[in-house]
Motif scaffolding. Structure first.
Motif, PDB file in Angstrom:
ATOM      1  N   VAL B 248       0.850  -1.196   0.000  1.00  0.00           N
ATOM      2  CA  VAL B 248       0.000   0.000   0.000  1.00  0.00           C
ATOM      3  C   VAL B 248       0.883   1.242   0.000  1.00  0.00           C
ATOM      4  CG1 VAL B 248      -1.925   1.105   1.156  1.00  0.00           C
ATOM      5  CG2 VAL B 248      -1.527  -1.317   1.483  1.00  0.00           C
ATOM      6  N   SER B 249       0.864   1.977  -1.086  1.00  0.00           N
ATOM      7  CA  SER B 249       1.781   3.113  -1.136  1.00  0.00           C
ATOM      8  C   SER B 249       1.204   4.342  -0.443  1.00  0.00           C
ATOM      9  CB  SER B 249       2.161   3.432  -2.580  1.00  0.00           C
ATOM     10  OG  SER B 249       0.997   3.739  -3.306  1.00  0.00           O
ATOM     11  N   GLU B 250      -0.127   4.497  -0.482  1.00  0.00           N
ATOM     12  CA  GLU B 250      -0.714   5.630   0.241  1.00  0.00           C
ATOM     13  C   GLU B 250      -1.716   5.106   1.265  1.00  0.00           C
ATOM     14  OE1 GLU B 250      -1.199   6.426  -3.397  1.00  0.00           O
ATOM     15  OE2 GLU B 250       0.505   7.776  -3.580  1.00  0.00           O
ATOM     16  N   PRO B 251      -1.214   4.645   2.406  1.00  0.00           N
ATOM     17  CA  PRO B 251      -2.078   3.935   3.360  1.00  0.00           C
ATOM     18  C   PRO B 251      -3.287   4.756   3.797  1.00  0.00           C
ATOM     19  CG  PRO B 251       0.206   3.891   4.071  1.00  0.00           C
ATOM     20  CD  PRO B 251       0.141   4.794   2.901  1.00  0.00           C
ATOM     21  N   LEU B 252      -3.093   6.056   4.010  1.00  0.00           N
ATOM     22  CA  LEU B 252      -4.208   6.850   4.529  1.00  0.00           C
ATOM     23  C   LEU B 252      -5.385   6.825   3.572  1.00  0.00           C
ATOM     24  CD1 LEU B 252      -2.596   9.984   6.123  1.00  0.00           C
ATOM     25  CD2 LEU B 252      -4.038   8.268   7.207  1.00  0.00           C
ATOM     26  N   LEU B 253      -5.082   6.959   2.301  1.00  0.00           N
ATOM     27  CA  LEU B 253      -6.154   7.000   1.315  1.00  0.00           C
ATOM     28  C   LEU B 253      -6.829   5.638   1.197  1.00  0.00           C
ATOM     29  CD1 LEU B 253      -4.608   9.268  -1.423  1.00  0.00           C
ATOM     30  CD2 LEU B 253      -6.320   9.814   0.277  1.00  0.00           C
ATOM     31  N   TYR B 254      -6.024   4.578   1.199  1.00  0.00           N
ATOM     32  CA  TYR B 254      -6.615   3.245   1.110  1.00  0.00           C
ATOM     33  C   TYR B 254      -7.533   2.977   2.284  1.00  0.00           C
ATOM     34  CZ  TYR B 254      -4.249   1.413  -2.925  1.00  0.00           C
ATOM     35  OH  TYR B 254      -3.861   1.185  -4.197  1.00  0.00           O
ATOM     36  N   MET B 255      -7.045   3.419   3.433  1.00  0.00           N
ATOM     37  CA  MET B 255      -7.827   3.211   4.650  1.00  0.00           C
ATOM     38  C   MET B 255      -9.196   3.874   4.516  1.00  0.00           C
ATOM     39  SD  MET B 255      -6.730   4.790   8.238  1.00  0.00           S
ATOM     40  CE  MET B 255      -7.385   6.409   8.080  1.00  0.00           C
ATOM     41  N   LEU B 256      -9.206   5.107   4.038  1.00  0.00           N
ATOM     42  CA  LEU B 256     -10.470   5.843   3.945  1.00  0.00           C
ATOM     43  C   LEU B 256     -11.343   5.297   2.836  1.00  0.00           C
ATOM     44  CD1 LEU B 256      -9.057   9.381   4.509  1.00  0.00           C
ATOM     45  CD2 LEU B 256     -10.556   8.133   6.032  1.00  0.00           C
ATOM     46  N   LYS B 257     -10.700   4.761   1.827  1.00  0.00           N
ATOM     47  CA  LYS B 257     -11.475   4.214   0.709  1.00  0.00           C
ATOM     48  C   LYS B 257     -12.364   3.079   1.205  1.00  0.00           C
ATOM     49  CE  LYS B 257     -10.773   2.984  -4.086  1.00  0.00           C
ATOM     50  NZ  LYS B 257      -9.816   2.635  -5.117  1.00  0.00           N
ATOM     51  N   GLY B 258     -11.873   2.389   2.225  1.00  0.00           N
ATOM     52  CA  GLY B 258     -12.617   1.240   2.725  1.00  0.00           C
ATOM     53  C   GLY B 258     -13.853   1.616   3.520  1.00  0.00           C
ATOM     54  N   PHE B 259     -13.923   2.845   3.992  1.00  0.00           N
ATOM     55  CA  PHE B 259     -15.062   3.219   4.829  1.00  0.00           C
ATOM     56  C   PHE B 259     -16.110   3.946   4.036  1.00  0.00           C
ATOM     57  CE2 PHE B 259     -11.403   3.222   7.587  1.00  0.00           C
ATOM     58  CZ  PHE B 259     -11.809   2.219   8.431  1.00  0.00           C
ATOM     59  N   SER B 260     -17.301   3.953   4.582  1.00  0.00           N
ATOM     60  CA  SER B 260     -18.318   4.763   3.924  1.00  0.00           C
ATOM     61  C   SER B 260     -19.345   5.177   4.957  1.00  0.00           C
ATOM     62  CB  SER B 260     -19.004   3.977   2.828  1.00  0.00           C
ATOM     63  OG  SER B 260     -19.632   2.844   3.384  1.00  0.00           O
ATOM     64  N   PHE B 261     -19.839   6.394   4.784  1.00  0.00           N
ATOM     65  CA  PHE B 261     -20.985   6.820   5.573  1.00  0.00           C
ATOM     66  C   PHE B 261     -22.225   6.440   4.803  1.00  0.00           C
ATOM     67  CE2 PHE B 261     -17.837  10.211   6.798  1.00  0.00           C
ATOM     68  CZ  PHE B 261     -17.550   9.619   7.998  1.00  0.00           C
ATOM     69  N   GLN B 262     -23.352   6.777   5.389  1.00  0.00           N
ATOM     70  CA  GLN B 262     -24.600   6.432   4.731  1.00  0.00           C
ATOM     71  C   GLN B 262     -24.733   7.112   3.365  1.00  0.00           C
ATOM     72  OE1 GLN B 262     -26.117   4.338   6.822  1.00  0.00           O
ATOM     73  NE2 GLN B 262     -27.445   3.665   5.175  1.00  0.00           N
ATOM     74  N   ILE B 263     -24.282   8.387   3.294  1.00  0.00           N
ATOM     75  CA  ILE B 263     -24.525   9.100   2.046  1.00  0.00           C
ATOM     76  C   ILE B 263     -23.271   9.288   1.213  1.00  0.00           C
ATOM     77  CG2 ILE B 263     -26.646  10.348   2.598  1.00  0.00           C
ATOM     78  CD1 ILE B 263     -24.706  12.637   3.503  1.00  0.00           C
ATOM     79  N   ILE B 264     -22.114   9.148   1.825  1.00  0.00           N
ATOM     80  CA  ILE B 264     -20.887   9.310   1.043  1.00  0.00           C
ATOM     81  C   ILE B 264     -20.118   8.001   1.082  1.00  0.00           C
ATOM     82  CG2 ILE B 264     -18.761  10.606   0.793  1.00  0.00           C
ATOM     83  CD1 ILE B 264     -20.132  12.853   2.337  1.00  0.00           C
ATOM     84  N   GLN B 265     -19.852   7.470  -0.086  1.00  0.00           N
ATOM     85  CA  GLN B 265     -19.178   6.186  -0.131  1.00  0.00           C
ATOM     86  C   GLN B 265     -17.671   6.330  -0.137  1.00  0.00           C
ATOM     87  OE1 GLN B 265     -20.546   2.811  -0.688  1.00  0.00           O
ATOM     88  NE2 GLN B 265     -22.333   3.742   0.220  1.00  0.00           N
TER      89      GLN B 265
END
Lengths: 508, 361
Positions: B248-265
């Motif tokens: 994972v070259s940009e861990p922070l972004l990958y980490m956030l990519k995995g999460f989602s709120f109800q309205i924002i994926q």
């Protein structure tokens, strides 16, 4: 008369040089001939002969400007009754001046004075008999409030001054007259609180008004444009209001107000961006409700300028940002539309602007047509015809409504214009484009200054104390200090008004 | 000497330092640290922060001797006119080069994550025009914007907090798995994302108040950023297992990519949009530092006249750096020049000024 004028218009710069000073002839006919020639035999120039002290005299006036009743009551009646004595003692008018310069007489006439001439005398009497034709004081249509005062400025300067003076009964309230417009001679009044307003600010405003040099000052918009620091910014930097209570409140914050004769709007300066989102309503309702409403207004600014751009960015670049079930319903509507989202948005936004403008111009009787054409035909049919998608219609409607929430018309227009460059950026670069667009706007807001006051204060530069009355409105008793942005001379405006509270606690 | 309109307060200096320090490094830092320091990467950041603190004190001590001069003003006073001016140009070059590197990396990340099809030049022009609009303003305006932009850092922290839903603290243990030697060595790696505090060399005379307060402001800014970086590195380390991290070259972004709120994926897109704010500010800070020098030499102190061609230079620098080999060369060059210009030279200059008893008035 001239020195009276120059006393009044103390800062009136470079007065028109009187071509020649002609003194009053002793012959009545000669005088009359001169006046007639100077006014080019205007049809509304009237005169009436009288006799006083056994000499023939004339009362000359412009019937369009003079109040005939006044002439009859205050001049003719006393003169007829007494038949000899001192003219200025007999005439009962408030304002009467003597002059021996005939070339001044035409100017006096066009200001609504009447002139008394006597055979054999080299002096004329100039009596103020100007008629006052004003409309009633009524609530400004575009700045209505639910609670609070319902009076508004009108087109008569004196009435407007009365409205302000009545609200601020304080000898520190200074009124200064100016005259702008070389040909139209529009009267301006500059108002400020001597003990509050910053002297540097007043000096600067004075200088800027004095440097206005144009033939005609039609609207306060002219003056605003002449005085703004950044005339090419899309953000208005001078607040225009027709509400005396708003004006008085700003005066008491140490700002400066300019009123112009013939126009009901007051110019308030210097103001910050947030002043455009304050309304007297905020202070009349309870503070929680007031804060809520103000927050809604500021959010609506963001919605109005940002939502179309966000929609375009999300649909065009990152549909995956939406939850799955939403994507399907949005996509199914969009797929039927042949245009890219930016074209859709531009079509709808421009249609909306056209409808709005048409709504302003149309007489109210045909106003309903606009509702039907705009609402039903355009809103419903464009979607049915497959030209525009449903979500786009919703977005545009939301934008329009949010932009009209702003209590000032100038900022509401600015908001909608602001949306266009953001939409284009969104169409080119998606979310990143919007971020840069917002950064650009923020930089611009940060750069703007209004007479030495940062425009985006108290956010940039940050001042926590002034935040109390910016995004929300704290209870009045906690607003102990005036806002710092106009650099007032005194900061404290409230002192322990609820002092009785502490007394209670010790009581048994 | 310094126009009244350019004076900034100490609080503004603090935010200026913060904004200059947060740059592109934050996205890749956890990945790099994990390679060498394993689970103790966050300790390396703290050590790097301490090192930066020491350097700040050195820079401050140097600046303090010439309270009314920027670095471009006092270099000739210490070393003599010819050598001093030569050094000034080297510093300008260093600042420009830093800005260019930030810009190139910015374009890389945005091109890889968000705008895959957008041509690089278009993106660069967009970023540079915005930066130009700000950089040609006087310092006070820039500082005002930096203060308010710092809010984005708080939002970034809040977004990263979401990551703790699937945190696994065992990933960082044993803490000294890599050994103290490696931890300290990787502190070296962690130093570069923290660059930007050099701003004090140029800003010092613009700041109101006593010298002690200025040091305090700069140190506080550095402390905040060190803590922010430590937090982000720590978050990445507890979320990605040591086995996954190298991929994972940009861990922070990958980490956030995995999460989602109800309205924002895609929270990573929001994070990136905020990050754009911060990076632009860092670029403006470098551009400002460089143009102050250029303005002093070529435009009688008017830095804004130097901004347009500075922008062109940056555009070329960032266009060249498309190949990985060039990017690596940039990285190496930055490291070397950073040690030379920010650590080595100021130390020598300070000693020199101390022994020669040179002081500005």
């Amino acid at each position: 008369m001239k020195d009276v004028l120059s006393k009044f218009f103390s800062n009136n710069r470079a007065e028109e040089k009187p071509q020649m000073k002609i003194s009053v002839y002793s012959s009545l006919d000669q005088n009359m001939e001169y006046i007639k020639n100077q006014l080019f035999h205007a049809s509304d120039l009237k005169w009436r002969s009288i006799s006083f002290n056994q000499s023939k005299g004339l009362i000359v006036f412009l019937e369009s400007l003079a109040d005939l009743q006044k002439i009859q009551q205050e001049i003719i009646k006393p003169l007829e009754g007494k038949s000899h004595g001192n003219v200025d003692k007999v005439v009962t008018s408030v304002d009467i001046t003597k002059s021996s310069v005939l070339s001044e007489v035409p100017y006096a006439l066009i200001q609504g004075n009447c002139v008394l001439l006597f055979e054999g005398s080299t002096e004329v009497f100039i009596v103020d008999v100007a008629a006052v034709n004003i409309r009633n004081i009524s609530e400004p249509v575009n700045e209505g409030v639910i609670r609070g005062a319902h009076d508004g400025f009108i087109e008569h300067l004196m009435t407007n001054l009365y409205l302000v003076r009545k609200r601020v009964e304080n000898p520190n309230l200074v009124v200064r007259y100016y005259q702008t417009g070389k040909e139209t001679k529009t009267k301006l009044a500059l108002l400020y609180m001597q003990d509050l307003a910053n002297p540097d600010l007043i000096k600067e405003v004075d200088q800027r008004i004095a440097s206005i040099s144009l033939d005609m000052t039609l609207a306060p918009g002219f003056i605003a444009e002449m005085m703004e620091d950044n005339p090419s910014s899309i953000f208005p930097q001078i607040l225009l209001t027709e509400r005396p209570d708003r004006t008085a409140a700003h005066l008491m914050e140490g700002r400066v107000v300019i009123l112009a004769d013939g126009d009901p709007s007051a110019l308030i300066l210097p103001v910050t961006f947030f002043a455009f989102y304050q309304s007297p309503d905020d202070y009349h309702s309870r503070w929680i409700a007031g804060s809520f409403v103000r927050l809604i207004r500021l959010v609506s600014f963001i919605i109005a300028s940002l939502i179309p751009a966000l929609y375009i960015a999300v649909i065009g670049f990152h549909p995956e940002i939406l939850p799955e079930n939403l994507i399907f319903s949005v996509k199914s509507s969009i797929d039927k539309v042949p245009f890219p989202p930016i074209v859709e948005a531009l079509i709808m936004q421009i249609t909306l602007e056209v409808l709005r403008e048409a709504g302003v111009r149309l007489p109210s009787r045909v106003g309903q047509t606009i509702g039907i054409v705009g609402g039903l035909v355009i809103g419903e049919s464009v979607v049915r015809a497959g030209l525009i998608s449903y979500p786009m219609v919703i977005v545009v409607a939301l934008t329009a409504i949010s932009s009209f929430v702003a209590p000032s018309n100038e900022i509401s227009t600015a908001t909608r214009i602001l949306g266009f460059p953001l939409m284009i950026l969104a169409a080119l670069f998606g979310l990143i484009g919007i971020t840069f667009g917002m950064l650009f706007i923020l930089i611009h807001l940060c750069k703007l200054e209004c007479l030495g006051t940062p425009y985006f204060a108290p956010v940039m530069p940050l001042r926590m104390k002034d935040m109390k009355d910016t995004f929300v409105r704290f209870p009045i008793w906690s607003l102990n200090q005036r806002p710092h942005d106009p650099h007032p001379q005194k900061y404290v405006q409230e002192r322990n008004s609820r002092g009785w509270e502490q007394d209670d606690s010790g009581k048994e | 000497m310094i126009p009244e309109k350019s004076k900034i307060t100490q609080g503004q200096l603090m935010f200026f330092i913060i904004q200059s320090q947060v740059g592109v490094g934050i996205l890749t830092l956890p990945h790099k640290l994990q390679e060498s320091a394993k689970g103790a990467g966050w300790i390396s950041v703290l050590i790097a922060g301490l090192a930066v603190q020491v350097i700040i004190v050195i820079l401050w001590a140097l600046c303090r001797r010439f309270p009314s001069d920027t670095i471009y003003g006092f270099l000739p006073k210490i070393t003599g006119k010819f050598l001093g001016n030569l050094l000034c140009f080297l510093y300008i070059g260093y600042f420009l080069f830093s800005a260019g590197t930030v810009l190139a990396k910015f374009a890389d990340v945005v091109g890889r994550w968000v705008l895959l099809a957008t041509p690089r030049w278009a993106l660069l022009i967009l970023a540079l025009l915005t930066c130009m609009y700000l950089a040609k303003e006087n310092l006070r305006v820039i500082a005002r914007l930096f203060v308010i932009s710092s809010l984005t850092i708080i939002v970034m922290v809040a977004l990263s907090l979401c990551g703790y839903v699937n945190a696994n603290f065992s990933y960082i243990f044993p803490i000294t798995e890599a050994g103290w030697g490696n931890i300290i060595k990787s502190a070296n790696e962690a130093l570069f994302p923290l660059v930007g505090y050099e701003a004090i060399l140029v800003l010092y005379p613009f700041v109101e108040g006593k010298s002690g307060g200025k040091l305090k402001a700069a140190s506080l800014g550095n402390m905040m950023i060190t803590l922010f970086y430590t937090f982000e590195v720590f978050t990445s380390l507890v979320i990605f297992s040591p086995a996954v991290m190298p991929a994972v070259s940009e861990p922070l972004l990958y980490m956030l990519k995995g999460f989602s709120f109800q309205i924002i994926q895609r929270i990573d897109l929001i994070f990136l949009s905020l990050w754009v704010f911060v990076v632009s500010n860092a670029m403006v800070s470098w551009i400002y530092m460089a143009t102050v020098g250029l303005g002093r030499f070529f435009h009688r102190g008017e830095h804004k006249k130097a901004v347009p061609y500075t922008i062109c230079i940056l555009f070329i620098l960032a266009m060249i750096a498309q190949e990985p080999s060039v990017t690596d060369f940039y990285d190496q060059a930055i490291k070397v020049s950073h040690y030379t210009f920010v650590v080595g030279l100021p130390l020598i200059l300070l000693c020199f000024a101390y022994f020669m008893r040179k002081r500005g008035t």
